[in-house]
Every structure is written in C-alpha cells, then in structure tokens.
Design a protein around this motif. Structure first.
Motif, PDB file in Angstrom:
ATOM      1  N   ILE A  76       0.846  -1.205   0.000  1.00 45.56           N
ATOM      2  CA  ILE A  76       0.000   0.000   0.000  1.00 45.56           C
ATOM      3  C   ILE A  76       0.875   1.247   0.000  1.00 45.56           C
ATOM      4  CG2 ILE A  76      -1.684   1.325   1.348  1.00 45.56           C
ATOM      5  CD1 ILE A  76      -2.812  -1.455   2.266  1.00 45.56           C
ATOM      6  N   ILE A  77       1.905   1.251   0.823  1.00 47.30           N
ATOM      7  CA  ILE A  77       2.818   2.408   0.863  1.00 47.30           C
ATOM      8  C   ILE A  77       3.442   2.606  -0.517  1.00 47.30           C
ATOM      9  CG2 ILE A  77       4.977   3.306   1.835  1.00 47.30           C
ATOM     10  CD1 ILE A  77       4.196   1.732   4.447  1.00 47.30           C
ATOM     11  N   PHE A 102      -2.254   0.272   9.130  1.00 52.88           N
ATOM     12  CA  PHE A 102      -2.813  -0.829   9.913  1.00 52.88           C
ATOM     13  C   PHE A 102      -4.005  -0.336  10.738  1.00 52.88           C
ATOM     14  CE2 PHE A 102      -3.309  -3.480  13.620  1.00 52.88           C
ATOM     15  CZ  PHE A 102      -3.395  -4.747  13.045  1.00 52.88           C
ATOM     16  N   GLU A 103      -3.850   0.816  11.389  1.00 56.71           N
ATOM     17  CA  GLU A 103      -4.955   1.360  12.178  1.00 56.71           C
ATOM     18  C   GLU A 103      -6.175   1.636  11.295  1.00 56.71           C
ATOM     19  OE1 GLU A 103      -3.437   3.737  16.046  1.00 56.71           O
ATOM     20  OE2 GLU A 103      -2.978   4.722  14.134  1.00 56.71           O
ATOM     21  N   ILE A 104      -5.948   2.230  10.142  1.00 59.35           N
ATOM     22  CA  ILE A 104      -7.047   2.539   9.231  1.00 59.35           C
ATOM     23  C   ILE A 104      -7.792   1.264   8.832  1.00 59.35           C
ATOM     24  CG2 ILE A 104      -7.580   3.328   6.877  1.00 59.35           C
ATOM     25  CD1 ILE A 104      -5.261   5.430   7.310  1.00 59.35           C
ATOM     26  N   LEU A 105      -7.055   0.223   8.540  1.00 57.39           N
ATOM     27  CA  LEU A 105      -7.663  -1.019   8.073  1.00 57.39           C
ATOM     28  C   LEU A 105      -8.247  -1.893   9.174  1.00 57.39           C
ATOM     29  CD1 LEU A 105      -5.031  -2.108   5.393  1.00 57.39           C
ATOM     30  CD2 LEU A 105      -7.372  -1.329   4.981  1.00 57.39           C
ATOM     31  N   GLU A 112      -9.983   7.211  10.607  1.00 53.01           N
ATOM     32  CA  GLU A 112      -8.943   7.390   9.591  1.00 53.01           C
ATOM     33  C   GLU A 112      -8.193   8.697   9.780  1.00 53.01           C
ATOM     34  OE1 GLU A 112     -11.253   7.248   5.999  1.00 53.01           O
ATOM     35  OE2 GLU A 112     -11.009   5.074   5.819  1.00 53.01           O
ATOM     36  N   GLY A 113      -8.928   9.773  10.022  1.00 53.74           N
ATOM     37  CA  GLY A 113      -8.309  11.087  10.182  1.00 53.74           C
ATOM     38  C   GLY A 113      -7.369  11.150  11.366  1.00 53.74           C
ATOM     39  N   SER A 145      -8.740   7.268  -1.784  1.00 54.20           N
ATOM     40  CA  SER A 145      -9.004   6.123  -2.661  1.00 54.20           C
ATOM     41  C   SER A 145      -9.971   5.137  -1.995  1.00 54.20           C
ATOM     42  CB  SER A 145      -7.709   5.418  -3.046  1.00 54.20           C
ATOM     43  OG  SER A 145      -7.229   4.619  -1.991  1.00 54.20           O
ATOM     44  N   ARG A 146      -9.863   4.984  -0.688  1.00 55.05           N
ATOM     45  CA  ARG A 146     -10.790   4.104   0.040  1.00 55.05           C
ATOM     46  C   ARG A 146     -12.209   4.655  -0.035  1.00 55.05           C
ATOM     47  NH1 ARG A 146      -9.782   0.601   4.015  1.00 55.05           N
ATOM     48  NH2 ARG A 146     -11.132   1.669   5.492  1.00 55.05           N
TER      49      ARG A 146
END
Length: 152
Positions: A76-77, A102-105, A112-113, A145-146
């Motif tokens: 992803i990065i 990882f936190e976002i997912l 997310e923010g 993108s998500r």
C-alpha cells in the motif's frame, strides 16, 4: 498515558523490530517489562508513564498486526508513494506509515483522520516537517481512494 503516547511507543517497538528481527510478542514483553521500562524512562520522556492494561492491549495488537501484515502494508505504501521507491523511505517513516495504515484497516476505534494526523505528528517529531508533509500526502491519497472505492 494517552493513546498518542501508546501509539508512539508502538512505533518505537515496530522500528526496533526492523533491526532485531524479534518476534512481536517478544519485543512487547521485553521492552515493556517493568524493569527494562524503568531504564528507558531515564532516556526518553515517552517512557515516563507505563501503559495501562488497555493501552498494552492496543500496543500488542498493532505491533503484532504490523509484523504479520508487513508485506501488505508495504504494498500500500509503495502504491501511494508515487515517484518513491519504498527503500528510499526511511525505516522510521515506513514504520509510522505501516502503523497508520494498519490502524485505518484494522483498528475499529481509530478514525482514519486520527490515524493520519497522528502519523503526521510522529513523522514531524522524528523526521522533520518535510517528512510530515510526505506522510500526509501518502495517507491522504490512500484515504481518498478508500472513500472513492466505497462510493462505487
């Protein structure tokens, strides 16, 4: 200890694994051991207060999760660091990005923010303002993108 401090400790542990190759459970148990932690508190203010049981659970979850999903997170990065080979990104910045993604997912109680803002804060603290902007750009593009994928 705040969640932000626990997140910073997690980055330290994730970063340390880059050099030692230790298993995540070993890193967490050794580095957060009461005696070892006391020694660290004399070297860095972030270790002044021990994590609570809930924060220890968070730290264990994210350190283990980043370790187990390292390839996926790096993919992803790579996808969102346009014009940059992932090997050119400092190890510390890469660890910060891995944790944020990882936190976002996978961490439901971290918006997310917040994950992005905390990653930018840590990148600025450890690698400078330019790195904070770089991290913000990657995470911003990823989050957008998500959202675009969810809307379709």
């Amino acid at each position: 200890m705040t969640r932000g401090n626990a997140r910073e400790l997690a980055v330290h542990l994730i970063y340390g694994r880059e050099f030692t190759g230790e298993e995540p459970q070993q890193v967490v148990s050794v580095r957060l051991n009461k005696d070892y932690y006391h020694v660290l508190s004399q070297e860095n203010d972030i270790y002044a207060e021990r994590p609570s049981r809930a924060q220890m659970g968070y730290i264990d979850t994210v350190v283990t999760g980043v370790s187990n999903r390292c390839e996926e997170l790096n993919e992803i990065i790579s996808r969102y660091s346009i014009g940059w080979d992932i090997t050119r990104i400092s190890r510390l910045t890469r660890c910060i990005l891995q944790l944020a993604i990882f936190e976002i997912l996978f961490v439901d109680d971290v918006p997310e923010g917040v994950a992005a803002a905390e990653a930018v804060r840590l990148a600025k603290k450890y690698d400078g303002d330019d790195t904070g902007a770089f991290v913000n750009g990657i995470l911003g593009a990823y989050i957008r993108s998500r959202k675009n994928t969810e809307e379709v």
